[in-house]
Write a protein that holds these residues in place. Structure first.
Motif, PDB file in Angstrom:
ATOM      1  N   LEU A  25       0.506  -1.000  -0.190  1.00  0.00           N
ATOM      2  CA  LEU A  25      -0.073  -0.109   0.058  1.00  0.00           C
ATOM      3  C   LEU A  25       0.981   1.164   0.030  1.00  0.00           C
ATOM      4  CD1 LEU A  25      -2.630  -0.947   2.423  1.00  0.00           C
ATOM      5  CD2 LEU A  25      -2.604  -0.580  -0.021  1.00  0.00           C
ATOM      6  N   TYR A  26       2.578   1.302   0.562  1.00  0.00           N
ATOM      7  CA  TYR A  26       2.904   2.202   0.370  1.00  0.00           C
ATOM      8  C   TYR A  26       4.190   2.147  -0.425  1.00  0.00           C
ATOM      9  CZ  TYR A  26       1.691   4.572   4.691  1.00  0.00           C
ATOM     10  OH  TYR A  26       0.911   5.526   5.536  1.00  0.00           O
ATOM     11  N   GLU A  27       3.686   1.386  -1.585  1.00  0.00           N
ATOM     12  CA  GLU A  27       4.432   0.812  -2.903  1.00  0.00           C
ATOM     13  C   GLU A  27       5.917   0.954  -2.575  1.00  0.00           C
ATOM     14  OE1 GLU A  27       0.743   2.926  -5.421  1.00  0.00           O
ATOM     15  OE2 GLU A  27       2.232   4.258  -4.455  1.00  0.00           O
ATOM     16  N   VAL A  28       6.282   0.745  -1.336  1.00  0.00           N
ATOM     17  CA  VAL A  28       7.632  -0.455  -0.983  1.00  0.00           C
ATOM     18  C   VAL A  28       7.827  -1.491  -1.469  1.00  0.00           C
ATOM     19  CG1 VAL A  28       9.146  -1.472   0.991  1.00  0.00           C
ATOM     20  CG2 VAL A  28       7.782   0.684   1.127  1.00  0.00           C
ATOM     21  N   ASP A  29       8.536  -2.372  -2.307  1.00  0.00           N
ATOM     22  CA  ASP A  29       8.467  -3.958  -2.552  1.00  0.00           C
ATOM     23  C   ASP A  29       9.285  -4.444  -2.618  1.00  0.00           C
ATOM     24  OD1 ASP A  29       7.811  -4.966  -5.985  1.00  0.00           O
ATOM     25  OD2 ASP A  29       9.566  -5.407  -5.406  1.00  0.00           O
ATOM     26  N   LEU A  83      19.166  11.878 -11.445  1.00  0.00           N
ATOM     27  CA  LEU A  83      19.056  11.925 -10.314  1.00  0.00           C
ATOM     28  C   LEU A  83      18.926  10.745  -9.786  1.00  0.00           C
ATOM     29  CD1 LEU A  83      20.135  15.732  -9.472  1.00  0.00           C
ATOM     30  CD2 LEU A  83      21.558  14.165  -9.666  1.00  0.00           C
ATOM     31  N   THR A  84      17.973  10.262  -9.836  1.00  0.00           N
ATOM     32  CA  THR A  84      16.738   8.977  -8.981  1.00  0.00           C
ATOM     33  C   THR A  84      17.779   7.432  -9.274  1.00  0.00           C
ATOM     34  OG1 THR A  84      14.527   9.838  -9.672  1.00  0.00           O
ATOM     35  CG2 THR A  84      14.471   7.718  -9.462  1.00  0.00           C
ATOM     36  N   VAL A  85      17.880   7.358  -8.097  1.00  0.00           N
ATOM     37  CA  VAL A  85      18.706   5.529  -7.980  1.00  0.00           C
ATOM     38  C   VAL A  85      17.554   5.086  -7.298  1.00  0.00           C
ATOM     39  CG1 VAL A  85      20.988   7.281  -6.969  1.00  0.00           C
ATOM     40  CG2 VAL A  85      19.624   6.942  -5.226  1.00  0.00           C
ATOM     41  N   ARG A  86      18.052   3.906  -7.533  1.00  0.00           N
ATOM     42  CA  ARG A  86      17.285   2.170  -6.819  1.00  0.00           C
ATOM     43  C   ARG A  86      17.966   2.305  -5.656  1.00  0.00           C
ATOM     44  NH1 ARG A  86      17.865  -2.435 -10.756  1.00  0.00           N
ATOM     45  NH2 ARG A  86      20.466  -2.031  -9.835  1.00  0.00           N
ATOM     46  N   LEU A  87      17.218   1.821  -4.599  1.00  0.00           N
ATOM     47  CA  LEU A  87      17.296   1.514  -3.248  1.00  0.00           C
ATOM     48  C   LEU A  87      17.143  -0.394  -2.891  1.00  0.00           C
ATOM     49  CD1 LEU A  87      16.445   4.663  -1.477  1.00  0.00           C
ATOM     50  CD2 LEU A  87      18.842   4.726  -2.092  1.00  0.00           C
ATOM     51  N   SER A 119      13.649  -5.955   0.383  1.00  0.00           N
ATOM     52  CA  SER A 119      12.662  -4.667   0.304  1.00  0.00           C
ATOM     53  C   SER A 119      13.395  -3.833  -1.091  1.00  0.00           C
ATOM     54  CB  SER A 119      11.925  -3.705   1.482  1.00  0.00           C
ATOM     55  OG  SER A 119      12.565  -2.824   1.955  1.00  0.00           O
ATOM     56  N   ASN A 120      12.925  -3.116  -1.605  1.00  0.00           N
ATOM     57  CA  ASN A 120      13.635  -1.935  -2.862  1.00  0.00           C
ATOM     58  C   ASN A 120      12.702  -0.324  -2.815  1.00  0.00           C
ATOM     59  OD1 ASN A 120      15.037  -3.201  -4.654  1.00  0.00           O
ATOM     60  ND2 ASN A 120      13.088  -4.768  -4.847  1.00  0.00           N
ATOM     61  N   GLY A 121      13.480   0.922  -2.697  1.00  0.00           N
ATOM     62  CA  GLY A 121      12.461   1.801  -3.039  1.00  0.00           C
ATOM     63  C   GLY A 121      13.534   3.033  -4.280  1.00  0.00           C
ATOM     64  N   SER A 122      12.586   4.262  -4.125  1.00  0.00           N
ATOM     65  CA  SER A 122      13.861   4.948  -4.672  1.00  0.00           C
ATOM     66  C   SER A 122      14.064   6.153  -4.243  1.00  0.00           C
ATOM     67  CB  SER A 122      12.614   5.502  -6.394  1.00  0.00           C
ATOM     68  OG  SER A 122      11.843   3.963  -6.711  1.00  0.00           O
ATOM     69  N   TYR A 250      12.133   3.409  -9.430  1.00  0.00           N
ATOM     70  CA  TYR A 250      12.311   2.507  -9.736  1.00  0.00           C
ATOM     71  C   TYR A 250      10.962   1.456  -9.668  1.00  0.00           C
ATOM     72  CZ  TYR A 250      16.952   2.887 -11.276  1.00  0.00           C
ATOM     73  OH  TYR A 250      18.309   3.389 -12.116  1.00  0.00           O
ATOM     74  N   VAL A 251      10.523   0.596 -10.944  1.00  0.00           N
ATOM     75  CA  VAL A 251       9.318   0.151 -11.117  1.00  0.00           C
ATOM     76  C   VAL A 251       9.966  -0.859 -10.571  1.00  0.00           C
ATOM     77  CG1 VAL A 251       6.567  -1.036 -11.443  1.00  0.00           C
ATOM     78  CG2 VAL A 251       8.025   1.988 -12.323  1.00  0.00           C
ATOM     79  N   HIS A 252       9.465  -1.669  -9.151  1.00  0.00           N
ATOM     80  CA  HIS A 252       9.344  -2.809  -8.591  1.00  0.00           C
ATOM     81  C   HIS A 252      11.404  -3.124  -8.414  1.00  0.00           C
ATOM     82  CE1 HIS A 252       6.066  -4.131  -8.883  1.00  0.00           C
ATOM     83  NE2 HIS A 252       5.303  -4.487 -10.783  1.00  0.00           N
ATOM     84  N   GLY A 253      12.606  -2.210  -8.523  1.00  0.00           N
ATOM     85  CA  GLY A 253      13.253  -2.372  -7.619  1.00  0.00           C
ATOM     86  C   GLY A 253      13.952  -2.784  -9.490  1.00  0.00           C
TER      87      GLY A 253
END
Length: 351
Positions: A25-29, A83-87, A119-122, A250-253
């Motif tokens: 729901l918080y869109e943390v993959d 400048l957007t990164v994958r976490l 878990s993945n995020g941006s 990053y969608v789904h990392g």
């Protein structure tokens, strides 16, 4: 920076616990190591949302709404993308709360506290600053070297607290920076939490890097971005009605995408005392923490990140106000973001 939307989040093939559903729901993959390799092949039930997003290598000025097809907005978006990164977070802190502050909304991954779980995020790089020569670089290459570098840079990254909760999780976070000119990722590890605000779901983490070429590239992009947004701020800062909203994540990392839509500042319209944007931008798991640009925003004072769905105190009223002030073809995807006022680090002050 809470972000609201009123659609059902996607589900992966395997069953999810209540806390993992909260993460969605918080869109943390979220995924564990056993299913990470096959994640791309799972039935994620979110193809419709993916089709509304624009892959970074396919983005052109024609993707902007007709009234915003300006070269400076296009160039700002491209800098924003760079400048957007994958976490990737590999551990869940044992101090993650059960609920978001002052709500009964489950906090993502609270049932994984103290466990190694992926878990993945941006996030967005906000600054890069050369450090003094007193300390050695703490990047993984230098930590494992007999001759660590004394010349290194601090790379600062904004993301969501629901993605990286505290310093324990930051130390277990890797940040992947994509370099367009080489088509390669540089992975920064062993991050550090510098600042966070649980209420606004916003935090600032730091990664150490001794790659001078990469840091100089990042520095030049930030300077370019700063020059453009200042000009756009002067032109559009007084907008009270519909604004252009751009989210990069990053969608789904796996895939960096650009999402474009419209939004209004309900914070001002409803007299909340702070900015709160509601917008119709398509997002999915992995987008949490991704940077949000509202046309005319002032990055000296404001930082917006996407942080997913909240069962708001009165969603129906918010949606009604949204529909009143913004005419949309689709009412399905609704999101919200508010901001904190932040001081800028040395780069912004030098500029």
């Amino acid at each position: 920076m809470h972000v609201f939307h009123v659609f059902e989040a996607s589900t992966c093939a395997r069953p999810f616990s209540r806390a993992e559903k909260a993460a969605q729901l918080y869109e943390v993959d979220c995924h564990d190591s056993a299913c990470a390799a096959s994640l791309k092949d799972q039935n994620l039930n979110c193809e419709e949302r993916h089709n509304k997003m624009i892959a970074e290598d396919q983005f052109t000025i024609e993707h902007l709404p007709t009234e915003y097809r300006q070269r400076n907005i296009f160039e700002l978006t491209k800098a924003f993308v760079s400048l957007t990164v994958r976490l990737l977070v590999k551990h869940v802190s044992d101090t993650r709360p059960t609920y978001f502050p002052n709500t009964s909304i489950p906090f993502p991954l609270y049932d994984k506290r103290g466990q190694d779980f992926c878990s993945n995020g941006s996030g967005r790089i906000s600054d890069v600053e050369e450090q003094n020569k007193v300390f050695f670089c703490r990047c993984m290459k230098c930590i494992n070297s007999d001759s660590p570098s004394r010349k290194w840079w601090s790379i600062k990254i904004f993301t969501s607290v629901s993605v990286v909760f505290d310093n324990d999780e930051a130390r277990n976070t890797s940040c992947s920076v994509f370099q367009e000119d080489t088509n390669l990722f540089t992975t920064l590890q062993n991050c550090k939490m510098l600042w966070k605000c649980d209420q606004s779901d916003l935090c600032l983490i730091e990664a150490a890097c001794c790659d001078e070429i990469l840091c100089n590239k990042i520095f030049s992009v930030i300077l370019h971005l700063t020059k453009i947004w200042k000009g756009l701020h002067k032109i559009f800062k007084h907008l009270e009605s519909k604004r252009l909203i751009i989210v990069v994540s990053y969608v789904h990392g796996f895939r960096k995408c650009i999402s474009i839509g419209g939004g209004v500042n309900l914070g001002k319209l409803l007299g909340l005392g702070f900015d709160r944007f509601i917008y119709n931008v398509p997002v999915c798991d992995g987008c949490s923490g991704g940077p949000v640009y509202a046309l005319g925003m002032n990055w000296y004072k404001e930082e917006y990140v996407h942080s997913g769905h909240e069962n708001a105190r009165d969603v129906s009223k918010l949606v009604a106000d949204f529909n009143k002030h913004l005419d949309l073809e689709s009412r399905v995807l609704l999101h919200m973001s508010n901001h904190n006022e932040l001081g800028r680090s040395s780069l912004w002050q030098r500029e």
